[in-house]
Write a protein that holds these residues in place. Structure first.
Motif, PDB file in Angstrom:
ATOM      1  N   LYS A  17     -39.016  31.949 -15.387  1.00 43.73           N
ATOM      2  CA  LYS A  17     -38.747  32.861 -14.275  1.00 43.73           C
ATOM      3  C   LYS A  17     -39.331  32.286 -12.989  1.00 43.73           C
ATOM      4  O   LYS A  17     -40.537  32.066 -12.885  1.00 43.73           O
ATOM      5  N   LEU A  18     -38.468  32.038 -12.024  1.00 37.81           N
ATOM      6  CA  LEU A  18     -38.889  31.549 -10.718  1.00 37.81           C
ATOM      7  C   LEU A  18     -38.921  32.727  -9.737  1.00 37.81           C
ATOM      8  O   LEU A  18     -37.940  33.469  -9.612  1.00 37.81           O
ATOM      9  N   ASP A  19     -40.045  32.892  -9.068  1.00 38.99           N
ATOM     10  CA  ASP A  19     -40.217  33.975  -8.099  1.00 38.99           C
ATOM     11  C   ASP A  19     -39.952  33.461  -6.689  1.00 38.99           C
ATOM     12  O   ASP A  19     -40.488  32.422  -6.279  1.00 38.99           O
ATOM     13  N   PHE A  20     -39.145  34.187  -5.957  1.00 37.53           N
ATOM     14  CA  PHE A  20     -38.838  33.849  -4.567  1.00 37.53           C
ATOM     15  C   PHE A  20     -39.358  34.995  -3.684  1.00 37.53           C
ATOM     16  O   PHE A  20     -39.018  36.162  -3.907  1.00 37.53           O
ATOM     17  N   THR A  21     -40.191  34.653  -2.698  1.00 40.16           N
ATOM     18  CA  THR A  21     -40.767  35.653  -1.804  1.00 40.16           C
ATOM     19  C   THR A  21     -40.333  35.376  -0.373  1.00 40.16           C
ATOM     20  O   THR A  21     -40.504  34.257   0.136  1.00 40.16           O
ATOM     21  N   TYR A  22     -39.763  36.399   0.255  1.00 38.31           N
ATOM     22  CA  TYR A  22     -39.310  36.290   1.641  1.00 38.31           C
ATOM     23  C   TYR A  22     -40.329  37.008   2.536  1.00 38.31           C
ATOM     24  O   TYR A  22     -40.739  38.136   2.253  1.00 38.31           O
ATOM     25  N   GLU A  23     -40.709  36.374   3.639  1.00 41.85           N
ATOM     26  CA  GLU A  23     -41.652  36.976   4.595  1.00 41.85           C
ATOM     27  C   GLU A  23     -41.142  36.761   6.014  1.00 41.85           C
ATOM     28  O   GLU A  23     -40.803  35.635   6.406  1.00 41.85           O
ATOM     29  N   LYS A  24     -41.117  37.878   6.776  1.00 41.29           N
ATOM     30  CA  LYS A  24     -40.695  37.770   8.167  1.00 41.29           C
ATOM     31  C   LYS A  24     -41.884  37.314   9.003  1.00 41.29           C
ATOM     32  O   LYS A  24     -42.937  37.954   9.024  1.00 41.29           O
ATOM     33  N   THR A  25     -41.726  36.181   9.702  1.00 38.18           N
ATOM     34  CA  THR A  25     -42.820  35.615  10.492  1.00 38.18           C
ATOM     35  C   THR A  25     -42.619  35.774  11.982  1.00 38.18           C
ATOM     36  O   THR A  25     -43.567  35.652  12.750  1.00 38.18           O
TER      37      THR A  25
END
Length: 404
Positions: free
Chosen positions: A194-202
């Motif tokens: 399982k690969l986790d992808f995290t999106y963050e608004k910078t």
């Protein structure tokens, strides 16, 4: 005219008709034999030199002709390993003596060891499949062949190498907003990871996406698989990275290799709607063979539980310049003769070779009505020749009795 010559001519005629009856008998007996090619008896006169005022009777010679090049009709079956050739060519089969032969009899069945054997006990031969090169054409030989075995790939796995993510990142969220998602990939041993992808608004129109893997046993996180900056234009379309590709780093997990994976994110948007995401990564876990498919060009593909079709073999074919001159042997197989020309190997759909029909058998090309007609003709002609012999014998008896 010699009375002995007359009797010999009658015997010659009876022998010729007996030969014809023999081929008729073989043809009728094999009228239901898949791939059988009928035999016929051809006659030619034998003329002996005659003296002045005296005729020297000759006789008749016979030769057997095989209609090997005449294709039969097809019968369709429920077995995918029943094979027929539509057009020119022969299957190459291997006998218990280790010798390769040619045949049109394609009633193959899978044995417990995975080999394909026809009703006469001959094993089907082919080429190992290659996606980059066609089989090498061999003239007058059988080099490069191997036994086709449907159990040659008992288990299979396809490591992940590429994937895609299509997502909408909400434009109205504040800087610092994060959202996680995940996708499943497969390592070199077929384990799911399982690969986790995290999106963050910078910043406005700017996000980062990071890919990580966490070992489910130790809890150790590999957070540096990939970190990429995403930049969107005023219309919410992705402009960075150029080309819309993210590549994760390779990772070794418990002795297995998780390949670097190229992920297409070109379909991402930043619009004023909630977060949404879809995606997939190729590859498959370890799975067993559950079936097979045979295409018209002779490619044998194994079907796995995962749904993958993996090409393993390509059925080999062979041909000669004069198929009717091949030498027939027991088991409905043929070998090269001095008159047939050399054997040239190939594969279905290439050049003059025909195509392969899976789930079909080529019927015998014997016509029962024609054979029964020939049988009646031979019976009548045999009787007539016997009368010639009988008449000559009676005249010889008259000649001998003149002395009394």
């Amino acid at each position: 005219m010699s009375l002995y010559g007359t009797m010999r001519t009658g015997v010659s005629g009876m022998n010729a008709q007996a030969n014809r009856l023999s081929t008729v008998g073989d043809n009728i007996a094999n009228a239901s034999t898949a791939g059988y090619k009928k035999a016929s008896t051809q006659f030619s006169s034998l003329v002996l030199p005659s003296g002045q005022g005296s005729y020297n009777s000759g006789g008749v010679n016979t030769a057997v002709r095989y209609s090997i090049s005449d294709q039969g009709t097809f019968s369709y079956t429920t077995s995918d390993t029943d094979l027929a050739i539509s057009g020119r060519g022969f299957f190459i089969v291997n006998g218990s003596d280790g010798v390769n032969y040619l045949t049109r009899a394609g009633s193959f069945q899978q044995l417990s060891d995975g080999s394909l054997v026809n009703s006469a006990g001959f094993k089907l031969m082919g080429y190992p499949y290659s996606s980059t090169a066609d089989p090498t054409i061999v003239i007058n030989g059988f080099e490069g062949l191997s036994e086709i075995n449907l159990k040659s790939g008992a288990m299979s796995t396809t490591p992940s190498s590429a994937g895609y993510i299509t997502a909408n990142l909400p434009a109205n969220e504040v800087v610092g907003y994060t959202k996680p998602t995940s996708l499943i990939a497969y390592d070199s041993q077929g384990n799911s990871r399982k690969l986790d992808f995290t999106y963050e608004k910078t910043a406005d129109n700017t996000w980062t996406v990071s890919a990580s893997y966490t070992d489910p046993v130790s809890g150790t996180s590999q957070s540096a698989l990939a970190t990429t900056t995403l930049v969107f234009d005023a219309a919410g379309k992705l402009t960075t990275p150029a080309g819309g590709l993210v590549t994760t780093s390779a990772l070794t997990i418990a002795g297995a290799e998780l390949n670097a994976i190229e992920i297409d994110i070109a379909g991402m948007t930043q619009l004023g709607s909630p977060f949404s995401s879809t995606g997939d990564i190729n590859g498959s876990g370890a799975s067993a063979v559950i079936g097979y498919e045979i295409s018209s060009d002779g490619i044998v593909a194994l079907k796995y539980e995962s749904g993958d079709l993996v090409p393993k073999f390509r059925i080999s074919m062979a041909d000669v310049q004069s198929p009717d001159k091949l030498k027939p042997l027991a088991g409905n197989v043929y070998t090269q003769s001095n008159d047939s020309g050399v054997i040239v190997m190939g594969y279905a759909g290439n050049g003059s070779y025909g195509t392969i029909l899976s789930g079909a058998l080529e019927d015998s090309n014997v016509d029962i009505a024609e054979e029964l007609t020939s049988m009646i003709e031979s019976q009548r002609n045999y009787t007539a020749n016997s009368k010639v012999f009988q008449t000559g014998s009676e005249l010889m008896e008259v000649l001998v009795n003149l002395k009394r």
